[in-house]
Design a protein around this motif. Structure first.
Motif, PDB file in Angstrom:
ATOM      1  N   LEU A   1      56.734 -35.546   4.191  1.00 44.36           N
ATOM      2  CA  LEU A   1      56.548 -36.875   3.343  1.00 44.36           C
ATOM      3  C   LEU A   1      56.523 -38.202   4.034  1.00 44.36           C
ATOM      4  O   LEU A   1      56.498 -38.949   3.775  1.00 44.36           O
TER       5      LEU A   1
ATOM      6  N   LEU B   1      54.198 -39.405   6.129  1.00 41.96           N
ATOM      7  CA  LEU B   1      53.052 -40.038   5.926  1.00 41.96           C
ATOM      8  C   LEU B   1      52.903 -40.493   4.990  1.00 41.96           C
ATOM      9  O   LEU B   1      51.650 -41.514   5.002  1.00 41.96           O
ATOM     10  N   ARG B   2      53.487 -40.757   3.938  1.00 42.00           N
ATOM     11  CA  ARG B   2      53.584 -41.625   2.707  1.00 42.00           C
ATOM     12  C   ARG B   2      53.804 -42.865   3.055  1.00 42.00           C
ATOM     13  O   ARG B   2      53.681 -44.065   2.405  1.00 42.00           O
ATOM     14  N   ALA B   3      54.723 -43.033   3.781  1.00 41.21           N
ATOM     15  CA  ALA B   3      55.382 -44.165   4.731  1.00 41.21           C
ATOM     16  C   ALA B   3      53.825 -44.811   5.124  1.00 41.21           C
ATOM     17  O   ALA B   3      53.651 -44.425   5.905  1.00 41.21           O
ATOM     18  N   GLY B   4      54.003 -46.447   4.221  1.00 43.39           N
ATOM     19  CA  GLY B   4      53.183 -47.148   5.077  1.00 43.39           C
ATOM     20  C   GLY B   4      53.439 -48.282   6.420  1.00 43.39           C
ATOM     21  O   GLY B   4      54.480 -48.379   6.982  1.00 43.39           O
TER      22      GLY B   4
ATOM     23  N   VAL C   1      59.802 -43.700  -1.238  1.00 49.49           N
ATOM     24  CA  VAL C   1      59.255 -42.742   0.031  1.00 49.49           C
ATOM     25  C   VAL C   1      60.483 -42.705   1.538  1.00 49.49           C
ATOM     26  O   VAL C   1      59.961 -41.273   1.399  1.00 49.49           O
TER      27      VAL C   1
ATOM     28  N   ARG D   1      51.589 -41.978  11.870  1.00 48.77           N
ATOM     29  CA  ARG D   1      51.292 -40.538  10.846  1.00 48.77           C
ATOM     30  C   ARG D   1      51.203 -39.431  12.047  1.00 48.77           C
ATOM     31  O   ARG D   1      51.176 -38.141  11.594  1.00 48.77           O
TER      32      ARG D   1
END
Length: 456
Positions: free
Chosen positions: A337, A339-342, A350, A419
């Motif tokens: 999850l 991976l959703r963080a930018g 997030v 990532r």
């Protein structure tokens, strides 16, 4: 509750306090390093060894520590090693010379390597196998997991006052345990195996091999890695010929013990490696302060606490294999999850859900793997089994951090590198799901069915 029950519970609290200290010391130093370097004008190489010196010594001496506890007395070794841990902590807070500070960290690592298997084997020999032992091991695992999270928080708070407090913090806790432990811990008898001699050659080979392996992973030193393989191969050859081996190779005939240790190794690759990368991501990409990073991880620690308290009941109902596999699957979900963080990473929407899910998976899987690793072995091999699983975790931590650190530069940007590392950590956890599902399905073998002698 009877008096004997009360004494057992007191002993459990004291043993958990010791493993809390060992785990806390893994993370307690990180935030303080820049302040130590500035105050004492230490080079970066010395600062690095303030971290890796502890980890290398801890990982390298664990197997030896477990066997020493079996041979010379768990209670005796627990008290001696915890006293050494406290003394080295106190000395570290008073010293101002770089190499002496590193030496105190190495001594603490060796002391922790002797304390941890002695404490875990004291639990497994105090509580009979079944629901009561499962609950005790769940609490013990919880203490270790929360110690690491607490170290991140305390490090940020204490460093704002003085970095020396980071060294001093474990001292009063260790002293309190040392005062109370002689009254609560079972005395036991000196094992008769101690009279038969000690496997010095095997101890030298395996300790040197694991030390070099952890060093090679930490420093990316391949000649050290080759030397580690040679020593570990020599260790296997030595154990096959020893009458009283350090590690009776026959214990690996237990498929569950082998699977539990492999799963523990992948567990550590995933979760410790992920935590290393996640902290870098929070501080470098999202510009969190060290204190904010520690506080941000608190919900994960709380999720571990709550779930670990439920793990024993779930294990009794569903079985070790199912709970361990489910925990590692949930842990992998939490990792992936991220991976959703930018580049901006919304904490509430997030990061927080990922941390909570990861904590739930940790709370289920870690107690299950510890129980599986020590179940079904006789009392005189509990220190050995405890040392094996703790060593698997420490080596897994070294492998995970090294692999994820090597993967990060492969990304075309800093964010894509993080990532890639999160994907790799998730893959480690999914591998652990497979191992737990296939290897922990069968019930534990009876203690007498696991040979205590070396293979021939």
């Amino acid at each position: 509750m009877t008096v004997s029950d009360g004494r057992r519970q007191t002993a459990l609290v004291l043993l958990c306090a010791a493993v809390f200290l060992d785990s806390m010391d893994l993370s307690l130093m990180g935030v303080a390093l820049p302040s130590i370097g500035r105050d004492l004008s230490l080079p970066e190489s010395t600062l690095q060894w303030l971290m890796s010196g502890y980890a290398v010594a801890y990982g390298g001496f664990l197997l030896l520590g477990g066997r020493i506890a079996d041979l010379f007395g768990r209670r005796r070794m627990f008290l001696i090693s915890l006293g050494a841990f406290a003394a080295a902590s106190l000395a570290g807070g008073l010293l101002s010379v770089g190499w002496l500070l590193v030496l105190t960290r190495v001594v603490k690592g060796v002391a922790a390597a002797l304390t941890a298997p002695a404490a875990l084997s004291l639990i497994t020999t105090t509580f009979t196998e079944g629901p009561r032992r499962n609950r005790a091991l769940g609490i013990y695992s919880l203490a270790g997991a929360t110690g690491y999270s607490a170290g991140l928080i305390f490090s940020g708070l204490l460093t704002q006052v003085s970095w020396r407090l980071v060294f001093f913090l474990p001292v009063p806790i260790a002293l309190a345990v040392l005062v109370a432990a002689p009254l609560a811990l079972p005395r036991g008898e000196r094992p008769s195996a101690a009279a038969g001699g000690f496997d010095g050659a095997g101890a030298t080979a395996v300790t040197g091999g694991v030390l070099l392996l952890v060093y090679a992973l930490t420093e990316k030193n391949w000649p050290a890695g080759i030397a580690a393989v040679v020593l570990l191969a020599a260790f296997v050859a030595i154990e096959r010929r020893q009458r009283l081996p350090l590690i009776p190779l026959g214990v690996f005939r237990s498929g569950r013990l082998t699977a539990a240790n492999l799963a523990a190794l992948t567990w550590a690759c995933a979760t410790i490696g992920w935590q290393f990368v996640a902290v870098l991501y929070l501080q470098r990409e999202l510009h969190y302060t060290a204190l904010a990073t520690g506080l941000g991880i608190v919900p994960m620690g709380l999720a571990i606490v709550v779930t670990a308290n439920l793990a024993g009941k779930l294990i009794n109902r569903w079985g070790l294999g199912r709970v361990a596999a489910l925990g590692m699957l949930i842990q992998a979900t939490g990792i992936l999850l991220f991976l959703r963080a930018g580049a901006t990473g919304d904490y509430v929407a997030v990061l927080l859900p990922a941390l909570l899910i990861h904590g739930i998976g940790n709370g289920l899987s870690f107690p299950s793997l510890n129980i599986a690793a020590v179940g079904g072995l006789p009392d005189d091999q509990q220190g050995l089994a405890s040392g094996l699983v703790t060593s698997s975790v420490q080596i897994g931590a070294g492998v995970g951090i090294a692999v994820l650190a090597a993967v990060m530069p492969l990304g075309h940007s800093a964010l894509s590198g993080y990532r890639l590392a999160f994907l790799t950590a998730g893959a480690f956890s999914l591998l652990g799901v497979l191992i737990a599902s296939l290897g922990l399905r069968a019930p534990a073998p009876a203690a007498e069915s696991v040979p205590a002698t070396a293979d021939s």
